[in-house]
Write a protein that holds these residues in place. Structure first.
Motif, mmCIF file in Angstrom:
data_model
loop_
_atom_site.group_PDB
_atom_site.id
_atom_site.type_symbol
_atom_site.label_atom_id
_atom_site.label_comp_id
_atom_site.label_asym_id
_atom_site.label_seq_id
_atom_site.Cartn_x
_atom_site.Cartn_y
_atom_site.Cartn_z
ATOM 1 N N THR A 1 0.829 -1.205 0.000
ATOM 2 C CA THR A 1 0.000 0.000 0.000
ATOM 3 C C THR A 1 0.862 1.253 0.000
ATOM 4 O O THR A 1 0.540 2.245 -0.671
ATOM 5 N N ILE B 1 -6.281 -0.723 -1.821
ATOM 6 C CA ILE B 1 -5.247 -1.097 -2.791
ATOM 7 C C ILE B 1 -5.156 -2.615 -2.917
ATOM 8 O O ILE B 1 -4.994 -3.328 -1.922
ATOM 9 N N ALA C 1 2.017 1.923 -3.465
ATOM 10 C CA ALA C 1 0.979 2.583 -4.261
ATOM 11 C C ALA C 1 0.906 4.066 -3.924
ATOM 12 O O ALA C 1 0.774 4.922 -4.812
ATOM 13 N N LEU D 1 -5.532 5.702 2.243
ATOM 14 C CA LEU D 1 -5.343 4.390 1.648
ATOM 15 C C LEU D 1 -5.279 3.300 2.713
ATOM 16 O O LEU D 1 -4.814 3.540 3.834
#
Length: 313
Positions: free
Chosen positions: A21, A150, A24, A91
């Motif tokens: 994550t 994600i 990302a 996220l």
């Protein structure tokens, strides 16, 4: 433009899914802040601070975060977003943890959650699969705060060491008292965790019974140092626990090697493993859909083929 990541951890260490994550988040641009919420989570916060690419670790250590209940965590995340005017993205990994917390966060922020993001084109444009991965949507979000889960298999994890982020304690949000943890049953695995394993041996309904599932697959998994997985049909039939399930309604995996034994290849299962680097399928049905995605296929009786493979290894 700051990205806030809700860390998945066990109090002592950061779960591997959080590293994907963070990778990302780095594609979005801007500082990456990691929120570690728990009870007695100092070790996890230090582990987060050591992760490459993390600018700051925010620690909320309070008794009511010990059970990681989604209601309390969501309130904390919203509080942190409100305290940081530069926060534009929230996220979390698209694991059971992230799927539990993020929808509540999105609702409280009046944002539209984007689930299972597999690519980040720009800070406001993302890709996500739908129709069990058979199509990809390109989505542009105009929300002030973008909330993304994600898909971890789509991003290579960042290094767990090499970083030196600042660690900052933050005030805990109020205990909402909406839910309480009555009990938790945890399956203790002697093998690698499915989502972190580099090799997975999975079995399907073709094994016929729970004793055959374990009797046939465990020697192969032991030889390969692999995690054990299962199709939904095998789990529903009671051959394996739910934690073993690979697929759209189970765990999404992308190991270096995926060995599918007695799995026909229903679309639900393929959605969870077709990104594996090398796929080996063993099935007596030459028309089984699994062979369409397999790099190597063996049409044979699994009860003969797998023991022969084990002896050859």
């Amino acid at each position: 433009m700051t990205t806030l990541i809700i860390a998945e951890h066990d109090g002592a260490a950061i779960k591997p899914a959080t590293l994907n994550t963070i990778a990302a988040a780095m594609k979005i641009g801007g500082p990456v802040h990691v929120l570690v919420a728990g009870s007695g989570c100092a070790a996890a916060s230090q582990a987060a601070a050591a992760v490459a690419g993390v600018a700051k670790v925010l620690v909320a250590d309070a008794a009511h975060y010990g059970a990681q209940l989604a209601e309390n965590l969501a309130a904390l995340v919203v509080q942190q977003v409100g305290a940081d005017a530069s926060c534009t993205h929230v996220l979390a990994p698209a694991t059971a943890f992230g799927k539990n917390v993020l929808p509540r966060v999105a609702a409280l922020l009046d944002s539209s959650q984007l689930s299972d993001v597999t690519a980040i084109e720009s800070p406001d444009t993302f890709q996500r699969p739908f129709y069990a991965g058979n199509a990809v949507a390109r989505v542009q979000s105009r929300d002030k705060v973008k909330v993304l889960s994600i898909r971890t298999t789509a991003f290579d994890p960042v290094a767990a060491s090499g970083g030196s982020a600042a660690v900052e304690s933050v005030a805990a949000a109020a205990e909402l008292g909406l839910t309480q943890l009555v009990g938790r049953e945890v399956v203790k695995l002697e093998r690698p965790e499915l989502t972190a394993a580099s090799i997975i041996v999975s079995g399907g309904r073709g094994l016929g019974a729970a004793d055959k599932f374990h009797g046939v697959l465990e020697p192969l998994a032991d030889k390969l140092g692999a995690a054990l997985g299962a199709s939904r049909a095998a789990v529903d039939a009671g051959y394996a626990p739910n934690d073993y399930q690979v697929g759209q309604t189970g765990k999404i995996v992308a190991p270096q090697l995926y060995v599918a034994v007695g799995i026909s290849g229903a679309i639900q299962h393929l959605a969870g493993m077709k990104d594996s680097k090398v796929i080996v399928a063993i099935n007596k049905d030459a028309e089984a859909p699994i062979f369409q995605v397999a790099d190597y296929g063996l049409v044979a009786d699994l009860f003969q083929a797998v023991p022969e493979l084990v002896s050859a290894l």
